[in-house]
Design a protein around this motif. Structure first.
Motif, mmCIF file in Angstrom:
data_model
loop_
_atom_site.group_PDB
_atom_site.id
_atom_site.type_symbol
_atom_site.label_atom_id
_atom_site.label_comp_id
_atom_site.label_asym_id
_atom_site.label_seq_id
_atom_site.Cartn_x
_atom_site.Cartn_y
_atom_site.Cartn_z
ATOM 1 N N PHE A 123 4.177 -8.785 4.916
ATOM 2 C CA PHE A 123 3.310 -9.245 3.655
ATOM 3 C C PHE A 123 3.264 -8.321 2.267
ATOM 4 N N ASP A 124 3.300 -8.805 0.989
ATOM 5 C CA ASP A 124 3.144 -8.210 0.134
ATOM 6 C C ASP A 124 2.615 -8.915 -1.185
ATOM 7 N N GLN A 125 2.065 -8.426 -1.735
ATOM 8 C CA GLN A 125 1.258 -8.776 -3.002
ATOM 9 C C GLN A 125 1.943 -9.169 -3.911
ATOM 10 N N ASP A 126 3.336 -8.016 -3.870
ATOM 11 C CA ASP A 126 3.831 -8.483 -5.628
ATOM 12 C C ASP A 126 4.791 -9.552 -5.107
ATOM 13 N N PRO A 127 5.099 -10.538 -6.357
ATOM 14 C CA PRO A 127 6.518 -11.566 -6.087
ATOM 15 C C PRO A 127 7.443 -10.755 -5.819
ATOM 16 N N ASP A 128 7.929 -9.408 -6.679
ATOM 17 C CA ASP A 128 9.156 -9.000 -6.437
ATOM 18 C C ASP A 128 9.587 -8.389 -5.489
ATOM 19 N N ALA A 129 8.127 -8.216 -4.871
ATOM 20 C CA ALA A 129 9.098 -7.545 -3.606
ATOM 21 C C ALA A 129 9.466 -8.508 -2.302
ATOM 22 N N VAL A 130 8.934 -10.069 -2.553
ATOM 23 C CA VAL A 130 8.842 -10.929 -1.959
ATOM 24 C C VAL A 130 10.251 -11.719 -2.524
ATOM 25 N N SER A 153 11.925 13.346 -1.711
ATOM 26 C CA SER A 153 10.854 14.195 -2.221
ATOM 27 C C SER A 153 9.678 13.321 -2.107
ATOM 28 N N ARG A 154 9.923 12.497 -2.216
ATOM 29 C CA ARG A 154 8.002 11.074 -1.989
ATOM 30 C C ARG A 154 7.309 11.427 -0.621
ATOM 31 N N SER A 155 8.476 11.667 0.504
ATOM 32 C CA SER A 155 7.895 11.519 1.346
ATOM 33 C C SER A 155 6.376 12.759 2.091
ATOM 34 N N GLY A 213 12.519 -1.920 3.904
ATOM 35 C CA GLY A 213 13.209 -1.147 4.854
ATOM 36 C C GLY A 213 12.533 -0.849 6.141
ATOM 37 N N HIS A 214 11.405 -1.044 6.250
ATOM 38 C CA HIS A 214 10.840 -0.943 7.956
ATOM 39 C C HIS A 214 10.797 -2.203 8.727
ATOM 40 N N THR A 215 11.274 -2.834 7.912
ATOM 41 C CA THR A 215 10.733 -4.633 8.444
ATOM 42 C C THR A 215 12.349 -4.877 8.975
ATOM 43 N N GLY A 234 0.399 1.760 -0.690
ATOM 44 C CA GLY A 234 0.615 2.714 -2.435
ATOM 45 C C GLY A 234 1.626 1.818 -2.739
ATOM 46 N N VAL A 235 2.063 1.672 -3.687
ATOM 47 C CA VAL A 235 3.366 1.369 -4.601
ATOM 48 C C VAL A 235 4.099 1.729 -4.316
ATOM 49 N N SER A 236 5.824 0.551 -4.973
ATOM 50 C CA SER A 236 7.137 1.416 -4.289
ATOM 51 C C SER A 236 7.455 2.532 -5.375
ATOM 52 N N SER A 237 8.341 2.509 -5.096
ATOM 53 C CA SER A 237 9.491 2.582 -7.023
ATOM 54 C C SER A 237 9.929 1.819 -7.433
ATOM 55 N N HIS A 238 10.313 0.927 -6.682
ATOM 56 C CA HIS A 238 10.531 -0.217 -7.993
ATOM 57 C C HIS A 238 8.934 -0.434 -8.789
ATOM 58 N N HIS A 239 8.256 -0.199 -8.786
ATOM 59 C CA HIS A 239 7.191 -0.355 -9.454
ATOM 60 C C HIS A 239 7.419 0.730 -10.486
ATOM 61 N N PHE A 240 7.766 1.866 -10.346
ATOM 62 C CA PHE A 240 7.924 3.109 -11.382
ATOM 63 C C PHE A 240 9.092 2.811 -12.233
ATOM 64 N N ASP A 264 4.148 -6.082 8.887
ATOM 65 C CA ASP A 264 4.095 -4.535 8.454
ATOM 66 C C ASP A 264 3.628 -5.651 6.946
ATOM 67 N N LEU A 265 2.802 -4.790 6.985
ATOM 68 C CA LEU A 265 1.496 -5.509 5.350
ATOM 69 C C LEU A 265 1.591 -4.850 4.340
ATOM 70 N N THR A 266 3.455 -4.478 4.224
ATOM 71 C CA THR A 266 3.318 -3.852 2.518
ATOM 72 C C THR A 266 5.401 -3.661 3.540
ATOM 73 N N LEU A 267 5.396 -4.801 3.115
ATOM 74 C CA LEU A 267 7.231 -5.011 3.001
ATOM 75 C C LEU A 267 8.562 -4.115 2.122
ATOM 76 N N GLY A 268 7.629 -3.506 0.435
ATOM 77 C CA GLY A 268 8.252 -3.119 0.047
ATOM 78 C C GLY A 268 9.744 -3.793 -0.249
ATOM 79 N N TYR A 317 14.333 4.597 0.712
ATOM 80 C CA TYR A 317 14.290 4.867 1.609
ATOM 81 C C TYR A 317 13.201 5.161 2.415
ATOM 82 N N SER A 318 13.005 4.570 3.860
ATOM 83 C CA SER A 318 11.710 4.400 3.894
ATOM 84 C C SER A 318 11.125 5.412 4.502
ATOM 85 N N VAL A 319 10.172 5.920 4.376
ATOM 86 C CA VAL A 319 9.512 6.312 4.535
ATOM 87 C C VAL A 319 9.045 7.244 6.165
HETATM 88 C C1 SAM Z 1 5.353 2.033 -0.167
HETATM 89 S S1 SAM Z 1 5.738 0.767 -0.514
HETATM 90 C C2 SAM Z 1 6.340 -0.260 0.996
HETATM 91 C C3 SAM Z 1 7.583 0.165 1.556
HETATM 92 C C4 SAM Z 1 8.386 -0.387 3.132
HETATM 93 N N1 SAM Z 1 7.765 0.396 4.002
HETATM 94 C C5 SAM Z 1 9.477 -0.529 3.045
HETATM 95 O O1 SAM Z 1 10.427 0.897 3.067
HETATM 96 O O2 SAM Z 1 10.642 -0.066 2.082
HETATM 97 C C6 SAM Z 1 4.003 -0.741 -0.571
HETATM 98 C C7 SAM Z 1 4.477 -2.156 -0.944
HETATM 99 O O3 SAM Z 1 2.884 -2.663 -0.387
HETATM 100 C C8 SAM Z 1 2.620 -3.658 -1.430
HETATM 101 N N2 SAM Z 1 1.992 -3.596 -1.123
HETATM 102 C C9 SAM Z 1 0.416 -2.503 -1.512
HETATM 103 N N3 SAM Z 1 -0.827 -2.869 -0.896
HETATM 104 C C10 SAM Z 1 -0.510 -4.139 -0.827
HETATM 105 C C11 SAM Z 1 -2.003 -4.734 -0.440
HETATM 106 N N4 SAM Z 1 -3.001 -4.124 -0.202
HETATM 107 N N5 SAM Z 1 -1.551 -6.020 -0.090
HETATM 108 C C12 SAM Z 1 0.066 -6.412 -0.118
HETATM 109 N N6 SAM Z 1 0.543 -5.981 -0.622
HETATM 110 C C13 SAM Z 1 0.760 -4.778 -0.752
HETATM 111 C C14 SAM Z 1 3.216 -3.113 -2.029
HETATM 112 O O4 SAM Z 1 3.187 -4.251 -3.531
HETATM 113 C C15 SAM Z 1 4.485 -2.711 -1.913
HETATM 114 O O5 SAM Z 1 5.698 -3.281 -2.206
#
Ligand code: SAM
Length: 303
Positions: free
Chosen positions: A55-62, A289-291, A38-40, A106-112, A31-35, A7-9
């Motif tokens: 962008f995402d620094q987490d290889p799992d998200a990519v 509720s995360r929103s 959803g938003h993308t 922040g982090v995504s639910s995947h992280h938790f 989209d600097l936080t691909l996660g 669910y994209s906030v």
């Molecule tokens: C809240 S989630 C984004 C969810 C996304 N908007 C969606 O709709 O699915 C945040 C994502 O941003 C990434 N992230 C957070 N800080 C970052 C940073 N400084 N550089 C790159 N990625 C980052 C996290 O790894 C995580 O996957």
């Protein structure tokens, strides 16, 4: 592990701000936080001729996005698998102008939900918490070793607003003296749990929640990264282009607010579109509720 349904906030709110754009224009978004993408995907679908550089620094998200973003959207999507703080150093952004730049921090639910990442005390896992597990930054376990008591207290107080910080640091030090390094999530959960007064250990929020949040913010330098990156983005906007930032922590929102205020003083071509931050509707909070702690701020480059 594939990301769960997501669910994209404040997706509708972001789209509402971006609705000033012609649906069929050849827009460029970042989209600097691909996660979970959803938003993308929502941007790619709502603007069928647009492109997104994500962008995402987490290889799992990519990896997840490469596997799950529908084929018909993939050719308009470019992914930069790096920290967004290096936005202005990427060949993909060089000499480009963006109509919309989005940060959903922040982090995504995947992280938790991934025990091996160490973000959650619900599972036993290494006390890691790096969004990019192959980066060389300190893990949460490393920080507990290297920080002195004052630094650790400051982190728990400021990022966690944890009122039992002193007792927690004391118990951490006792554990380290008697048993050695704190290596896993359950060890830390147990330490924090016992640092709480007995009658407060079974409240609505688990005693370890704030400590885990504080350490995660410290490990990933979440506030510093936002503070450093925002000023580097304004020059990438087209006239009428916008930067939308969704934050989940009051300190994070404060950073965004101050950065935007400073930006409009330094550069008269910029204007803040959200005097007060936009917050999610009751309906959205009920559904997700995360929103509930989300705040959206938007700045534009004047036409
Ligand atoms: C809240 S989630 C984004 C969810 C996304 N908007 C969606 O709709 O699915 C945040 C994502 O941003 C990434 N992230 C957070 N800080 C970052 C940073 N400084 N550089 C790159 N990625 C980052 C996290 O790894 C995580 O996957």
């Amino acid at each position: 592990m594939q990301y769960k349904e997501h669910y994209s906030v404040m997706e509708k709110d972001v789209l509402e701000f971006f609705s000033r754009f012609d649906k069929n224009a050849e827009l460029l978004f970042a989209d600097l936080t691909l996660g979970a993408a959803g938003h993308t995907c929502s941007l790619l679908r709502n603007f069928p001729k647009s492109k997104v550089i994500a962008f995402d620094q987490d290889p799992d998200a990519v990896k997840n996005a490469k596997n799950t973003v529908p084929d018909e959207l993939q050719d308009r999507l470019t992914i930069c698998p790096v920290n967004f703080s290096s936005f202005d150093q990427q060949s993909e952004t060089k000499e480009k102008k963006f109509d919309g730049i989005l940060m959903d921090l922040g982090v995504s639910s995947h992280h938790f939900d991934s025990p091996e990442r160490g973000f959650s005390f619900r599972f036993e896992g290494p006390l890691d918490m790096r969004m990019n597990p192959s980066s060389e930054i300190d893990t949460a376990s490393d920080l507990l070793e290297s920080l002195d008591d004052e630094e650790l207290l400051e982190i728990l107080y400021t990022y966690g607003e944890e009122r039992f910080s002193k007792q927690i640091v004391e118990n951490i030090r006792n554990f380290q003296r008697e048993e050695g390094r704190i290596e896993n999530t359950k060890q830390l959960e147990n330490i924090v749990f016992h640092a709480y007064p007995k009658k407060l250990r079974f409240g609505r929020i688990h005693p370890a929640t704030k400590t885990f949040q504080a350490l995660r913010i410290a490990v990933n330098k979440e506030l510093e990264v936002v503070e450093k990156t925002l000023p580097s983005l304004y020059s990438y906007l087209t006239p009428g282009g916008m930067i939308a930032v969704i934050s989940f922590h009051s300190l994070e929102d404060r950073v965004v607010k101050h950065q935007f205020k400073k930006a409009v003083v330094d550069d008269s071509t910029l204007r803040i579109l959200t005097k007060k931050p936009r917050i999610p509707s009751n309906e959205e909070i009920e559904e997700n509720s995360r929103s509930r702690s989300a705040k959206l701020r938007v700045i534009e480059k004047k036409v």
